[in-house]
Write an enzyme that holds these catalytic residues in place. Sequence first.
Site, PDB file in Angstrom:
ATOM      1  N   GLU A  46       9.072 -67.581  -6.995  1.00  0.00           N
ATOM      2  CA  GLU A  46       8.548 -66.628  -7.159  1.00  0.00           C
ATOM      3  C   GLU A  46       9.314 -65.027  -7.200  1.00  0.00           C
ATOM      4  O   GLU A  46       9.853 -64.677  -5.879  1.00  0.00           O
ATOM      5  CB  GLU A  46       7.205 -66.029  -6.567  1.00  0.00           C
ATOM      6  CG  GLU A  46       6.282 -64.745  -6.305  1.00  0.00           C
ATOM      7  CD  GLU A  46       4.870 -64.510  -5.331  1.00  0.00           C
ATOM      8  OE1 GLU A  46       4.933 -65.579  -4.796  1.00  0.00           O
ATOM      9  OE2 GLU A  46       4.040 -63.916  -5.926  1.00  0.00           O
ATOM     10  N   GLU A  61      -4.581 -63.712  -6.763  1.00  0.00           N
ATOM     11  CA  GLU A  61      -4.181 -63.336  -5.814  1.00  0.00           C
ATOM     12  C   GLU A  61      -4.686 -62.320  -5.465  1.00  0.00           C
ATOM     13  O   GLU A  61      -3.476 -61.214  -5.427  1.00  0.00           O
ATOM     14  CB  GLU A  61      -2.684 -63.289  -5.176  1.00  0.00           C
ATOM     15  CG  GLU A  61      -2.455 -64.144  -4.021  1.00  0.00           C
ATOM     16  CD  GLU A  61      -0.295 -63.909  -3.941  1.00  0.00           C
ATOM     17  OE1 GLU A  61      -0.370 -64.780  -3.180  1.00  0.00           O
ATOM     18  OE2 GLU A  61      -0.184 -63.542  -4.466  1.00  0.00           O
TER      19      GLU A  61
HETATM   20  C1  LER Z   1       2.557 -64.661  -1.973  1.00  0.00           C
HETATM   21  O1  LER Z   1       2.489 -65.340  -4.106  1.00  0.00           O
HETATM   22  C2  LER Z   1       3.342 -63.004  -2.387  1.00  0.00           C
HETATM   23  O2  LER Z   1       2.700 -63.095  -3.615  1.00  0.00           O
HETATM   24  C3  LER Z   1       3.834 -62.513  -2.031  1.00  0.00           C
HETATM   25  O3  LER Z   1       3.817 -61.228  -1.873  1.00  0.00           O
HETATM   26  C4  LER Z   1       4.217 -63.430  -0.585  1.00  0.00           C
HETATM   27  O4  LER Z   1       4.817 -62.098   0.516  1.00  0.00           O
HETATM   28 MN    MN Z   2       2.015 -63.628  -5.221  1.00  0.00          MN
END
Ligand code: LER
Ligand code: MN
Length: 285
Positions: free
Chosen positions: A161, A255
């Site tokens: 990510e 999220e």
């Molecule tokens: C985790 O998925 C994310 O988006 C981050 O902000 C974690 O630090």
């Molecule tokens: Mn994230």
Amino acid sequence: MTGAAGPAGAAPVPERKPSIALSATRAGFGPLLCAGDLERGLRLAAEVGFAAVEISVRDPADLGVRRLEKLLSALGLQLSAVATGQSFYTDGLNLCDREAEIRVRAVERFKACTDFAARFGGAVILGGIRGLQACSREEALEAFRQCVAHAGGRGVTVCIEPINRYETDFLNTIAEVTALIGELNAGPVRILPDTFHMNIEEPVIEDSLRRAGALIGYVHLADSNRRAPGGGHIDFAAVRAALDAVGYAGYVGFEILPVPDDETAVRQAWSHWSDYWAHRERGRR
Ligand code: LER
Ligand code: MN
């Protein structure tokens, strides 16, 4: 994977499934729902209609795997992915630490999270666990390679990510993760674009999604302020169109912050899914 019918003459829309990020433990990291009360989160996600949940795990040893298996199966939920950032935020285990010994412990924790993901058929996320880059790039790549090799042996995809500059100094953009995947030259690794981070780092979110194309392995949706889509100013119709264009068929995981509270946030995410995505895809309803 079959897609839902698109408009007459158009290519079918790839099937995607909605997931929502929960946490088994109270977390220092904000956008996790029902943090510390996983069962409540699972029940709420299922009641609202989600097909899957993403679980942020500090240490899988904390979790009762059998009980979780039973709950997921009783509620008809899949585990889309295991998030690993809490290992850094809570325990200071950083894959890119200056100290070799910490990197080793971080890799071991990542492997344990991967084994947990394998048991449930989910992906494993390599995001916050890379902390700040205090080791050399080669040392970081070596730690990542060990994580990927372990995941490959268990049929688990590692989703890296890109995270914005205010949270890490390493791998902020889609282009940087794309280059890194080329350097790693190991599979199975994909990119996890998160619209919240992209809104900070990418000049045009949808152009970067198109460039990432087939490398996209998972998606995090959150608005510009980390609230459920609709709470900020990201153009999610454009995001969806870009994912359609690259034929992304996989999980779309919300999220988001528990704002104004966990239950309202879950319902807002579901309502966004229903308005923007579900009428074109086969969710659970
Ligand atoms: C985790 O998925 C994310 O988006 C981050 O902000 C974690 O630090
Ligand atoms: Mn994230």
